[in-house]
Design an enzyme around this catalytic site. Structure first.
Site, PDB file in Angstrom:
ATOM      1  N   HIS A 198      -9.307  -4.574   0.519  1.00 42.99           N
ATOM      2  CA  HIS A 198      -9.894  -5.790  -0.058  1.00 42.99           C
ATOM      3  C   HIS A 198      -9.888  -6.991   0.903  1.00 42.99           C
ATOM      4  O   HIS A 198      -9.243  -7.996   0.667  1.00 42.99           O
ATOM      5  CB  HIS A 198      -9.236  -6.164  -1.391  1.00 42.99           C
ATOM      6  CG  HIS A 198      -7.733  -5.990  -1.465  1.00 42.99           C
ATOM      7  ND1 HIS A 198      -6.866  -6.551  -0.562  1.00 42.99           N
ATOM      8  CD2 HIS A 198      -6.967  -5.320  -2.341  1.00 42.99           C
ATOM      9  CE1 HIS A 198      -5.639  -6.224  -0.903  1.00 42.99           C
ATOM     10  NE2 HIS A 198      -5.667  -5.472  -1.973  1.00 42.99           N
ATOM     11  N   LYS A 232       0.028   3.976   0.207  1.00 46.36           N
ATOM     12  CA  LYS A 232      -0.294   2.567   0.020  1.00 46.36           C
ATOM     13  C   LYS A 232       0.885   1.703   0.418  1.00 46.36           C
ATOM     14  O   LYS A 232       2.001   1.915  -0.057  1.00 46.36           O
ATOM     15  CB  LYS A 232      -0.650   2.312  -1.448  1.00 46.36           C
ATOM     16  CG  LYS A 232      -0.924   0.842  -1.784  1.00 46.36           C
ATOM     17  CD  LYS A 232      -2.183   0.325  -1.112  1.00 46.36           C
ATOM     18  CE  LYS A 232      -2.285  -1.186  -1.201  1.00 46.36           C
ATOM     19  NZ  LYS A 232      -3.246  -1.655  -2.164  1.00 46.36           N
ATOM     20  N   ASP A 272     -11.049  -2.780  -6.355  1.00 47.08           N
ATOM     21  CA  ASP A 272      -9.798  -3.450  -6.721  1.00 47.08           C
ATOM     22  C   ASP A 272      -9.836  -3.937  -8.161  1.00 47.08           C
ATOM     23  O   ASP A 272      -9.217  -4.955  -8.492  1.00 47.08           O
ATOM     24  CB  ASP A 272      -9.470  -4.613  -5.763  1.00 47.08           C
ATOM     25  CG  ASP A 272      -8.023  -5.070  -5.887  1.00 47.08           C
ATOM     26  OD1 ASP A 272      -7.187  -4.302  -6.391  1.00 47.08           O
ATOM     27  OD2 ASP A 272      -7.743  -6.216  -5.483  1.00 47.08           O
ATOM     28  N   HIS A 275      -2.211  -3.489   1.861  1.00 45.52           N
ATOM     29  CA  HIS A 275      -2.453  -4.809   1.290  1.00 45.52           C
ATOM     30  C   HIS A 275      -2.069  -5.806   2.388  1.00 45.52           C
ATOM     31  O   HIS A 275      -0.891  -6.023   2.645  1.00 45.52           O
ATOM     32  CB  HIS A 275      -1.613  -5.019   0.024  1.00 45.52           C
ATOM     33  CG  HIS A 275      -1.873  -6.344  -0.629  1.00 45.52           C
ATOM     34  ND1 HIS A 275      -2.493  -6.464  -1.855  1.00 45.52           N
ATOM     35  CD2 HIS A 275      -1.639  -7.609  -0.201  1.00 45.52           C
ATOM     36  CE1 HIS A 275      -2.614  -7.759  -2.159  1.00 45.52           C
ATOM     37  NE2 HIS A 275      -2.094  -8.477  -1.171  1.00 45.52           N
ATOM     38  N   HIS A 297      -7.233   0.054  -9.829  1.00 42.23           N
ATOM     39  CA  HIS A 297      -6.004   0.073 -10.639  1.00 42.23           C
ATOM     40  C   HIS A 297      -6.371   0.564 -12.038  1.00 42.23           C
ATOM     41  O   HIS A 297      -7.111  -0.118 -12.749  1.00 42.23           O
ATOM     42  CB  HIS A 297      -5.395  -1.328 -10.734  1.00 42.23           C
ATOM     43  CG  HIS A 297      -5.023  -1.887  -9.399  1.00 42.23           C
ATOM     44  ND1 HIS A 297      -3.762  -1.750  -8.855  1.00 42.23           N
ATOM     45  CD2 HIS A 297      -5.754  -2.549  -8.480  1.00 42.23           C
ATOM     46  CE1 HIS A 297      -3.733  -2.319  -7.656  1.00 42.23           C
ATOM     47  NE2 HIS A 297      -4.937  -2.812  -7.402  1.00 42.23           N
ATOM     48  N   HIS A 302     -10.654   2.043  -4.181  1.00 38.52           N
ATOM     49  CA  HIS A 302      -9.474   1.226  -4.516  1.00 38.52           C
ATOM     50  C   HIS A 302      -9.590   0.754  -5.966  1.00 38.52           C
ATOM     51  O   HIS A 302     -10.374  -0.135  -6.260  1.00 38.52           O
ATOM     52  CB  HIS A 302      -9.394   0.003  -3.591  1.00 38.52           C
ATOM     53  CG  HIS A 302      -8.198  -0.865  -3.816  1.00 38.52           C
ATOM     54  ND1 HIS A 302      -7.423  -1.339  -2.781  1.00 38.52           N
ATOM     55  CD2 HIS A 302      -7.627  -1.362  -4.936  1.00 38.52           C
ATOM     56  CE1 HIS A 302      -6.450  -2.084  -3.259  1.00 38.52           C
ATOM     57  NE2 HIS A 302      -6.551  -2.118  -4.581  1.00 38.52           N
TER      58      HIS A 302
HETATM   59  C1  NCD Z   1      -3.592  -6.083  -8.338  1.00 38.33           C
HETATM   60  C2  NCD Z   1      -2.946  -5.648  -9.659  1.00 38.33           C
HETATM   61  O1  NCD Z   1      -3.041  -6.383 -10.644  1.00 38.33           O
HETATM   62  O2  NCD Z   1      -2.367  -4.558  -9.715  1.00 38.33           O
HETATM   63  N1  NCD Z   1      -4.007  -7.436  -8.451  1.00 38.33           N
HETATM   64  C3  NCD Z   1      -4.955  -8.050  -7.704  1.00 38.33           C
HETATM   65  O3  NCD Z   1      -5.129  -9.250  -7.844  1.00 38.33           O
HETATM   66  N2  NCD Z   1      -5.698  -7.379  -6.859  1.00 38.33           N
HETATM   67  C4  NCD Z   1      -2.651  -5.838  -7.237  1.00 38.33           C
HETATM   68  C5  NCD Z   1      -3.304  -5.905  -5.891  1.00 38.33           C
HETATM   69  O4  NCD Z   1      -4.100  -5.024  -5.534  1.00 38.33           O
HETATM   70  O5  NCD Z   1      -3.024  -6.844  -5.156  1.00 38.33           O
HETATM   71 ZN    ZN Z   2      -5.485  -3.580  -5.599  1.00 37.04          ZN
END
Ligand code: NCD
Ligand code: ZN
Length: 345
Positions: free
Chosen positions: A175, A100, A248, A137, A16, A14
């Protein structure tokens, strides 16, 4: 005492990675450690079509430094208008590894998310039939519900009925942050798994208010009470195949974090594997580390285990306060602290 630990190369289930200049700034940190990563599709606009996922995958690969071997695994962002045929085609073509599900408005770039999971019946039936994982999520978005309770309420209101109605659907509860989530996953059997981040292993909610407001400890789901942190830690080091690594890592520009309404997300990619190793060491569970970091994830996804290895050594290293320059400077998780492990290149 173990001084060096060699494990199968890990994967991040996971992450971003963003896009544009930020993508180029953050990809090397993930690619240096992880062989593969499940890449979140919450760009603006989100990745919902096969062609968009292929183009995004190409941009990610173009940002991987020479000599690093890294495979991004793409995900399809579910909306109320999600097209089951497009999803099935993209999975068959090997473009998508998973779907997702963001409840609408639960977190960053989730305004296109799903307003009613029940309305996605055909999509869910398709995922169940083709064996494609659904990554969730897991927080309710009801503003009446206390933010610290939104995950536990999601389990009760949404996840438990979903698992009951789609017993053969592969679900990753992303998460997880609470004892309720741990208990649910543990009780649910082999089709339900969960990812665990470094921050939810290290921090409890006091970290948000430690001598003042701490935007770099703010992510979603928000960190919880100590008893929940301990429950999540126990799950991570338990050796159960239902729990595996998912950072995450969620970078945001500093001025979007340090703001009157700061973004949620912790940038933990640079020292992620060391951060997890420190937890397993503290819990005297280094023998369980390879399972969590490198084996449970691929087994759940039905993907081959990595064959190469990485080595970590017990050695203090100071994490810088900032990583990167100018507008792309980021505050890393553990910034200014010393971590007791180091990935040997
Ligand atoms: C994530 C993001 O910034 O894209 N932020 C986070 O706090 N984890 C989005 C998410 O996974 O909830
Ligand atoms: Zn995330």
């Amino acid at each position: 005492m173990t001084e060096r630990l060699t494990i199968r190369r890990p994967d991040d289930w996971h992450v971003h990675l963003r896009d544009g200049a930020m993508l180029h700034a953050v990809v090397p940190h993930t690619a240096r450690q992880f062989a593969r990563a499940i890449v979140m599709p919450n760009l603006a606009p989100p990745i919902t079509r096969i062609a968009d996922a292929e183009a995004y995958r190409a941009r990610i690969l173009a940002a991987v430094p020479e000599g690093m071997d890294f495979t991004p695994l793409m995900t399809c962002y579910l909306t109320d208008a999600a097209d089951p045929q497009e999803i099935e085609r993209g999975f068959a073509q090997g473009v998508w590894a998973a779907c997702k599900l963001y409840p609408a408005h639960a977190t960053t770039n989730s305004s296109h998310g799903v307003t009613d999971i029940r309305a996605l019946r055909t999509v869910l039936e398709t995922l169940q039939r083709i064996g494609m994982p659904l990554l969730i999520h897991g927080e309710v978005t009801d503003r009446e519900i206390d933010i610290f309770d939104r995950e536990a309420v999601f389990v009760e209101r949404t996840l438990a009925p979903l698992v009951r109605d789609f017993p053969a659907l592969k679900i990753v509860f992303e998460h997880i942050t609470t004892a309720e989530a741990v208990d649910f996953v543990t009780a649910s059997g082999p089709m339900v798994a969960a990812t665990i981040t470094p921050q939810h292993l290290h921090l409890n909610r006091n970290a948000l208010f430690d001598g003042g407001l701490r935007p770099h400890a703010y992510c979603l789901p928000v960190v919880k009470r100590e008893r929940h942190r301990l429950a999540v830690r126990a799950a991570a080091v338990s050796g159960s195949p239902a729990f595996f690594l998912g950072t995450d890592s969620a970078p945001h520009e500093i001025d979007r974090k340090e703001a009157a309404c700061g973004c949620a997300g912790i940038f933990n990619a640079p020292y992620a594997i060391e951060s997890y190793a420190a937890v397993f060491d503290e819990e005297s569970a280094l023998d369980k580390f390879a399972g969590f970091a490198s084996e449970h994830g691929p087994r759940f996804y039905g993907l081959p285990l990595n064959t190469e290895t990485v080595t970590l050594e017990r050695a203090g290293q100071r994490v810088p306060d900032r990583i990167g320059e100018g507008a792309l400077a980021l505050v890393p998780f553990h910034g200014g602290e010393t971590i007791g492990w180091r990935l040997v290149d």
